[in-house]
Write an enzyme that holds these catalytic residues in place. Structure first.
Site, PDB file in Angstrom:
ATOM      1  N   LYS A 133       0.838  -1.199   0.000  1.00 47.32           N
ATOM      2  CA  LYS A 133       0.000   0.000   0.000  1.00 47.32           C
ATOM      3  C   LYS A 133       0.878   1.255   0.000  1.00 47.32           C
ATOM      4  O   LYS A 133       0.698   2.158  -0.794  1.00 47.32           O
ATOM      5  CB  LYS A 133      -0.912  -0.035   1.236  1.00 47.32           C
ATOM      6  CG  LYS A 133      -1.844   1.145   1.337  1.00 47.32           C
ATOM      7  CD  LYS A 133      -2.795   0.983   2.514  1.00 47.32           C
ATOM      8  CE  LYS A 133      -3.428   2.325   2.851  1.00 47.32           C
ATOM      9  NZ  LYS A 133      -4.395   2.257   3.925  1.00 47.32           N
ATOM     10  N   GLU A 172      10.576  -4.662   4.521  1.00 48.67           N
ATOM     11  CA  GLU A 172      10.662  -6.068   4.117  1.00 48.67           C
ATOM     12  C   GLU A 172      10.317  -6.221   2.631  1.00 48.67           C
ATOM     13  O   GLU A 172      11.022  -6.894   1.865  1.00 48.67           O
ATOM     14  CB  GLU A 172       9.691  -6.937   4.930  1.00 48.67           C
ATOM     15  CG  GLU A 172      10.008  -7.049   6.409  1.00 48.67           C
ATOM     16  CD  GLU A 172       9.317  -5.996   7.256  1.00 48.67           C
ATOM     17  OE1 GLU A 172       9.007  -4.916   6.710  1.00 48.67           O
ATOM     18  OE2 GLU A 172       9.100  -6.258   8.457  1.00 48.67           O
ATOM     19  N   GLY A 175      -4.841  -1.773   4.942  1.00 51.85           N
ATOM     20  CA  GLY A 175      -4.032  -2.900   4.463  1.00 51.85           C
ATOM     21  C   GLY A 175      -4.686  -4.252   4.719  1.00 51.85           C
ATOM     22  O   GLY A 175      -4.774  -5.099   3.823  1.00 51.85           O
ATOM     23  N   ARG A 176      -5.169  -4.464   5.936  1.00 47.93           N
ATOM     24  CA  ARG A 176      -5.721  -5.788   6.276  1.00 47.93           C
ATOM     25  C   ARG A 176      -7.138  -5.985   5.736  1.00 47.93           C
ATOM     26  O   ARG A 176      -7.767  -7.009   5.985  1.00 47.93           O
ATOM     27  CB  ARG A 176      -5.651  -6.013   7.789  1.00 47.93           C
ATOM     28  CG  ARG A 176      -6.270  -4.912   8.621  1.00 47.93           C
ATOM     29  CD  ARG A 176      -5.834  -5.002  10.075  1.00 47.93           C
ATOM     30  NE  ARG A 176      -6.327  -3.892  10.885  1.00 47.93           N
ATOM     31  CZ  ARG A 176      -5.712  -2.726  11.020  1.00 47.93           C
ATOM     32  NH1 ARG A 176      -4.579  -2.509  10.382  1.00 47.93           N
ATOM     33  NH2 ARG A 176      -6.213  -1.771  11.781  1.00 47.93           N
ATOM     34  N   GLU A 230      -4.613  -6.741  14.889  1.00 48.32           N
ATOM     35  CA  GLU A 230      -4.123  -5.412  14.504  1.00 48.32           C
ATOM     36  C   GLU A 230      -5.272  -4.402  14.585  1.00 48.32           C
ATOM     37  O   GLU A 230      -5.055  -3.219  14.823  1.00 48.32           O
ATOM     38  CB  GLU A 230      -3.524  -5.444  13.080  1.00 48.32           C
ATOM     39  CG  GLU A 230      -2.667  -4.233  12.768  1.00 48.32           C
ATOM     40  CD  GLU A 230      -1.787  -4.396  11.532  1.00 48.32           C
ATOM     41  OE1 GLU A 230      -0.609  -4.784  11.664  1.00 48.32           O
ATOM     42  OE2 GLU A 230      -2.276  -4.136  10.418  1.00 48.32           O
ATOM     43  N   HIS A 265      -4.584 -33.491  17.395  1.00 47.41           N
ATOM     44  CA  HIS A 265      -3.431 -34.306  17.792  1.00 47.41           C
ATOM     45  C   HIS A 265      -2.275 -33.435  18.271  1.00 47.41           C
ATOM     46  O   HIS A 265      -1.131 -33.885  18.305  1.00 47.41           O
ATOM     47  CB  HIS A 265      -3.018 -35.189  16.613  1.00 47.41           C
ATOM     48  CG  HIS A 265      -4.139 -36.100  16.201  1.00 47.41           C
ATOM     49  ND1 HIS A 265      -4.334 -37.329  16.776  1.00 47.41           N
ATOM     50  CD2 HIS A 265      -5.160 -35.914  15.335  1.00 47.41           C
ATOM     51  CE1 HIS A 265      -5.424 -37.885  16.248  1.00 47.41           C
ATOM     52  NE2 HIS A 265      -5.949 -37.035  15.377  1.00 47.41           N
ATOM     53  N   LYS A 325       9.366  -0.866  14.392  1.00 46.46           N
ATOM     54  CA  LYS A 325       9.964  -0.504  13.091  1.00 46.46           C
ATOM     55  C   LYS A 325      11.048   0.551  13.281  1.00 46.46           C
ATOM     56  O   LYS A 325      12.135   0.457  12.714  1.00 46.46           O
ATOM     57  CB  LYS A 325       8.887   0.079  12.165  1.00 46.46           C
ATOM     58  CG  LYS A 325       7.923  -0.917  11.574  1.00 46.46           C
ATOM     59  CD  LYS A 325       7.014  -0.191  10.584  1.00 46.46           C
ATOM     60  CE  LYS A 325       5.814  -1.027  10.209  1.00 46.46           C
ATOM     61  NZ  LYS A 325       4.844  -0.306   9.396  1.00 46.46           N
TER      62      LYS A 325
HETATM   63  O1  F6P Z   1       3.242  -2.922   9.811  1.00 45.78           O
HETATM   64  C1  F6P Z   1       1.886  -3.089   9.703  1.00 45.78           C
HETATM   65  C2  F6P Z   1       1.393  -2.777   8.318  1.00 45.78           C
HETATM   66  O2  F6P Z   1       1.306  -1.406   8.145  1.00 45.78           O
HETATM   67  C3  F6P Z   1       0.057  -3.461   8.070  1.00 45.78           C
HETATM   68  O3  F6P Z   1      -1.002  -2.762   8.556  1.00 45.78           O
HETATM   69  C4  F6P Z   1       0.082  -3.611   6.594  1.00 45.78           C
HETATM   70  O4  F6P Z   1      -0.861  -4.544   6.176  1.00 45.78           O
HETATM   71  C5  F6P Z   1       1.503  -4.037   6.386  1.00 45.78           C
HETATM   72  O5  F6P Z   1       2.244  -3.292   7.318  1.00 45.78           O
HETATM   73  C6  F6P Z   1       2.051  -3.838   5.000  1.00 45.78           C
HETATM   74  O6  F6P Z   1       2.005  -2.502   4.589  1.00 45.78           O
HETATM   75  P1  F6P Z   1       2.190  -2.101   3.075  1.00 45.78           P
HETATM   76  O7  F6P Z   1       1.096  -2.706   2.295  1.00 45.78           O
HETATM   77  O8  F6P Z   1       2.140  -0.600   3.064  1.00 45.78           O
HETATM   78  O9  F6P Z   1       3.531  -2.613   2.629  1.00 45.78           O
END
Ligand code: F6P
Length: 533
Positions: free
Chosen positions: A194, A200, A252-253, A338, A369, A497
């Protein structure tokens, strides 16, 4: 507002709810829409408790807030944003206004562009340097990974497109494993972020770029981006024709219904993807129109509030007896934790009750199990949420599916009934006697009286998956409104972060450890002594 419920709970906490369960309750303590049935008869909620729970909805203005959400009001107050993932599945609904502008033309236009691109890839008109695309790698994390990864797996019986892979972790083991299984000349890389700043994702995207560059001359041509940040996708070198944008009113979620769902669309095709959207929209309409007692999201939320905020059960287990929903618990962990893992209410005051619960789980029967021992005989009560389909997709293995269903029903029955000491003694009376019989029998007692709910549906089709996901989204909304929190920000992820950014040069040995606490400094020292790299 909580007192009456607490007083009611105090009155009923010690009774065995099994004694309430008769035919009338089995018909009454359910909410149903279309073919989907949410059964909460196996809980300690009775008619009085349910009425008090439903009162919470009026006391916290859930209906007005729901309508505000659907109409594009800025209900995400700490970020000043609307919350309109529902617009992404508003296939044949009316206009949706944000700041006086109808957003639907843009939403539908982006959907149409995604469909054209997905068809071009699936039908071989869009190719890599080596020909037809065989593999799609989605690089994203959190909401840009968990939704599509869960859904691609859930929709395996409908796959007729390229293979889809997901890379999320900054741990190089993740991307290395995926790239090893792909041919760069026939791979499409989708960078899903987003913000297009997440460390990452951007790190993995650059790694994928370098990997592709070893054999493909124009790497940019085999990249697509899903993001709200058009300037940043351009800086990365991705042609705007392969950038699928969305607005900041999609959290995002909550984003898998739009461009973030592109990998799912690649896997199952635009028609099945539209069926998924239609399922979500069906649940939206149900949530908006059904009376509270018949309203699945509202009742799922109220059962959650009862178990967590009233009974004090700190966790809930999500247990799909549907292996296709393998990743649902992980997906729900982000969606629920979240969203509702907040300690202050909208106005900044401390919450007077617990925040949302710890959500965890695994598909049945695997969990049986592993951790069901604790669910049945541990000292803490864990409300269980079972999901089960009437039919699987394996036409030649009905018998096996029936065995799965029997296991699901048996677990909720066992949790409710338990086994008394007398029953335990009777079971082993032929093997032991005297003190040894007593001792052995006590190990075989199940307290029972442990609550569970069951969500049952005919089969996990794209439409049903859409209904399930929208159901959980609205459940989170209702619980959030009752708690008075903002379910749509995530400030709790920021501190880690920031500290990681500050620690990176220290770990790399470019900066001194001075200023860090002793424990962190010692761990850095240990890892450096082992050649951290
Ligand atoms: O660190 C949390 C977050 O902001 C989530 O809410 C989001 O889904 C994820 O990181 C990834 O964010 P982006 O889509 O901006 O890379």
């Amino acid at each position: 507002m909580w007192e009456k419920l607490r007083a009611h709970h105090a009155k009923v906490a010690d009774r065995r709810f099994e004694t309430l369960v008769d035919e009338a309750r089995a018909a009454d303590f359910v909410a149903q829409t279309g073919d989907m049935r949410f059964d909460y008869a196996k809980t300690n909620i009775d008619a009085e408790g349910r009425a008090l729970l439903i009162d919470l909805l009026a006391q916290t203005d859930v209906a007005a807030k729901r309508d505000a959400m659907f109409s594009g009001a800025s209900i995400n107050e700490t970020e000043g944003r609307a919350v309109l993932h529902t617009a992404l599945r508003n296939l044949d609904g009316g206009p949706v206004m944000v700041n006086g502008q109808n957003v639907m033309p843009e939403v539908l236009d982006t959907l149409a562009r995604m469909e054209r691109f997905a068809n071009d890839v699936r039908e071989g008109r869009f190719t890599g340097q080596g020909g037809k695309i065989t593999d799609v790698v989605n690089i994203g994390i959190g909401g840009s990974d968990l939704g599509p990864a869960m859904a691609v797996q859930a929709m395996a019986p409908y796959h007729d497109g390229p293979r889809c892979h997901f890379v999320s972790n900054v741990d190089p083991a993740d991307i290395a494993g995926v790239l090893r299984s792909c041919d760069p000349a026939t791979t499409l890389v989708i960078v899903a972020s987003k913000t297009f700043t997440t460390i990452e994702t951007m790190t993995n995207a650059r790694t994928a770029q370098a990997w592709m560059g070893q054999t493909v001359s124009d790497t940019g041509a085999q990249f697509a981006a899903l993001s709200t940040a058009a300037d940043k996708t351009a800086d990365f070198g991705i042609d705007p024709s392969r950038v699928f944008g969305f607005e900041d009113w999609v959290g995002g979620r909550y984003s898998m219904w739009g461009p973030i769902g592109l990998s799912l669309m690649m896997a199952i095709g635009p028609d099945a993807f539209r069926a998924f959207l239609r399922g979500g929209q069906m649940m939206d309409r149900h949530f908006q129109a059904a009376d509270w007692q018949d309203n699945l999201p509202a009742m799922l939320a109220l059962v959650g509030i009862w178990h967590n905020q009233i009974c004090g059960y700190a966790t809930r287990a999500v247990l799909p007896y549907d292996n296709l929903l393998n990743r649902l618990p992980a997906y729900l962990q982000q969606l629920e934790m979240e969203s509702n893992g907040k300690g202050v209410s909208m106005d900044g005051a401390d919450l007077p009750v617990n925040s949302g619960p710890v959500v965890w789980g695994e598909p049945g029967t695997n969990g049986q199990h592993a951790f069901y021992q604790l669910i049945h005989q541990g000292t803490r009560v864990i409300p269980c949420e079972f999901l089960v389909a009437a039919r699987g997709h394996e036409d030649d293995l009905h018998h096996q599916h029936q065995l799965l269903v029997a296991n699901c029903l048996a677990q909720s029955e066992a949790l409710m009934r338990g086994r008394t000491l007398d029953e335990a003694r009777a079971k082993i009376a032929d093997k032991f006697d005297g003190d040894e019989l007593e001792r052995q029998a006590r190990h075989r007692v199940f307290s029972g009286n442990r609550p569970s709910t069951t969500l049952a549906y005919p089969q996990l089709t794209p439409e049903v998956l859409g209904q399930i996901i929208a159901l959980y989204e609205h459940r989170v909304f209702v619980e959030g409104v009752i708690l008075g929190i903002n379910s749509y920000d995530q400030w709790g992820v920021e501190l880690g972060k920031e500290l990681a950014t500050a620690l990176q040069p220290i770990v790399e040995g470019k900066q001194d450890v001075a200023g860090k606490d002793g424990a962190t400094a010692a761990l850095v020292g240990f890892l450096q002594s082992h050649g951290v790299s």
